[in-house]
Write a protein that holds these residues in place. Structure first.
Motif, short mmCIF file in Angstrom:
data_model
loop_
_atom_site.label_atom_id
_atom_site.label_comp_id
_atom_site.label_asym_id
_atom_site.label_seq_id
_atom_site.Cartn_x
_atom_site.Cartn_y
_atom_site.Cartn_z
N GLY A 122 5.40 33.69 -3.77
CA GLY A 122 4.05 33.58 -4.31
C GLY A 122 3.87 32.32 -5.04
O GLY A 122 2.71 31.48 -4.61
N ASN A 123 4.83 32.11 -6.05
CA ASN A 123 4.46 31.15 -7.06
C ASN A 123 4.83 29.59 -6.23
O ASN A 123 4.06 28.50 -6.71
CB ASN A 123 5.05 31.03 -8.35
N SER A 124 5.67 29.71 -5.64
CA SER A 124 6.16 28.46 -4.73
C SER A 124 5.14 27.73 -3.91
O SER A 124 5.10 26.33 -3.77
CB SER A 124 7.56 28.52 -3.84
N ALA A 125 4.00 28.55 -3.50
CA ALA A 125 2.87 27.77 -2.74
C ALA A 125 2.00 27.19 -3.60
O ALA A 125 1.71 25.87 -3.22
CB ALA A 125 1.99 28.95 -2.21
N PHE A 126 1.72 27.32 -4.79
CA PHE A 126 1.14 26.37 -5.74
C PHE A 126 2.04 25.27 -6.08
O PHE A 126 1.29 24.09 -6.23
CB PHE A 126 0.92 27.13 -7.06
N VAL A 127 3.44 25.33 -6.33
CA VAL A 127 4.09 24.32 -6.48
C VAL A 127 3.82 23.17 -5.48
O VAL A 127 4.17 22.02 -5.76
CB VAL A 127 5.60 24.80 -6.62
#
Length: 410
Positions: free
Chosen positions: A19-24
């Motif tokens: 999930g968070n890697s998409a923003f990264v």
């Protein structure tokens, strides 16, 4: 998911990296390119972006040890995690609203601080999610691995809308608004399994004097870190080498833009990095179990030193950028995952957030130094390559300190 059979809690923990890697990925590849369209003509994207990342890192480094200490109290870790994800997702979705550079950077800093704040609590949840200490390396590596590959799904969709939307009347500004919404929704969706299934099993009991005990606990933790030679050397080494890693991640696209490399080439090369990083991160976790975590970290730090020198002296075209992106993919996930898991082995579990708060200080203050060095040297010399070259010394110092760190059990 891999050779290691994961428990429900471990799978849920791994999915948050998806999930968070998409923003990264969006922040690494597309957001700097979009920011260039909002910036004043003739201004350097590297300088403005570097200062924004520096401010975000500074705010996070100041806040996280205090919030981390409070989060160690029974029942608090998940509340802080949910607060960071919720606030960050709203800020991310709102990035499509500003039409000029400064308001955009302000909203971005809020979203970035919340993203990285959630990562501190997420990292600390490793000691609650993993069944035993000897699973930390591989579980942590699987988080990064699946994060790399999973983040490509919303990113490719966003990329198709931004780059191909013109065929159906969607310009870049509208395409980026949609991309921000897609990424925010993805981030929230993959945080739900962790929220539901991973619980704080290591904690400090609540007291009547939370604020007083929080600050006294921070002082006590800092003293313990200083006295523990292995932990002290590891954190100092981490401070230096993760500086370069974070700086390369954050500044790669803006650096390529300043060199005149086509934005489409930059984005596609960074997308390839994600696919290369997927098997590489898994391999790193397995190799650490065979040859030792410290040895694999040393390999990663040395590789990053070579990557930095290559970027400073040879990167002039899209072909070299593609070579650089592939090399980064081979080591990026491994060095981050093993740093996270090695730290988890060295600390008391009931103080995980507090210790990971200091871990984040070392990582984020290093990121301040790295992005600031690149911005200042680029601004002073007018040559982005000189800014990149300044990172090399940090890998050298990190390697030496890590080399001096005692092996496990010594």
């Amino acid at each position: 998911m891999a050779r290691l059979k994961l428990t429900k809690q471990e799978k849920s923990w791994v999915l948050y990296d998806v999930g968070n890697s998409a923003f990264v990925l969006l922040a690494t590849a597309l957001i700097p390119v979009y920011f260039q369209t909002l910036a004043e003509p003739g201004s350097s994207v590297v300088v403005a972006w570097g200062y924004a990342e520096t401010i975000a890192s500074l705010l996070l480094a100041l806040l996280m040890p205090i919030l981390g200490s409070i989060a160690d109290l029974k029942g608090n870790k998940k509340k802080f995690f949910v607060g960071c994800v919720g606030t960050g997702a709203v800020a991310l979705a709102a990035l499509g609203l500003p039409t000029t550079a400064l308001p955009f950077l302000i909203v971005y800093v809020v979203a970035s601080v919340m993203l990285n704040g959630s990562m501190v609590f997420y990292d600390a949840f490793l000691v609650d999610a993993a069944a035993t200490d000897d699973r930390y390396d591989e579980v942590s590596s699987l988080g990064y691995a699946w994060g790399y590959i999973g983040s490509c799904v919303p990113f490719i969709l966003s990329l198709a809308i931004v780059l191909g939307g013109g065929a159906v009347g969607i310009d870049m500004a509208l395409g980026m608004k949609i991309a921000f919404l897609i990424t925010a929704a993805w981030w929230v969706a993959f945080s739900i399994p962790l929220i539901r299934n991973v619980h704080q099993t290591h904690f400090k009991e609540r007291t009547a004097h939370i604020i007083k005990d929080t600050f006294s606990g921070l002082v006590s933790t800092l003293k313990k870190i200083v006295k523990d030679r292995k932990l002290r050397l590891f954190m100092l080494a981490f401070f230096f080498y993760i500086d370069g890693v974070h700086t390369i991640i954050k500044m790669s696209t803006s650096y390529g833009t300043d060199l005149g490399i086509d934005s489409t080439q930059l984005v596609l090369a960074l997308l390839v990095t994600q696919f290369v990083a997927f098997p590489s991160a898994i391999a790193y976790g397995r190799l650490a179990g065979k040859v030792g975590t410290k040895r694999m970290l040393l390999v990663g730090v040395f590789a990053y030193l070579c990557i930095t020198l290559f970027a400073a002296f040879f990167l002039t075209s899209a072909v070299e950028f593609w070579i650089l992106a592939i090399c980064v993919g081979l080591f990026q996930g491994g060095i981050q995952a093993l740093s996270r898991s090695e730290f988890g082995k060295l600390i008391p579990k009931e103080h995980a957030n507090e210790y990971y708060g200091f871990f984040d200080i070392f990582g984020k203050y290093a990121a301040i130094m790295g992005t600031l060095l690149v911005s200042v040297f680029t601004q002073l010399t007018g040559n982005p390559s000189i800014g990149v070259l300044s990172i090399a010394v940090l890998f050298v110092v990190g390697f030496i300190l890590l080399w001096r760190m005692p092996e496990a059990g010594k």
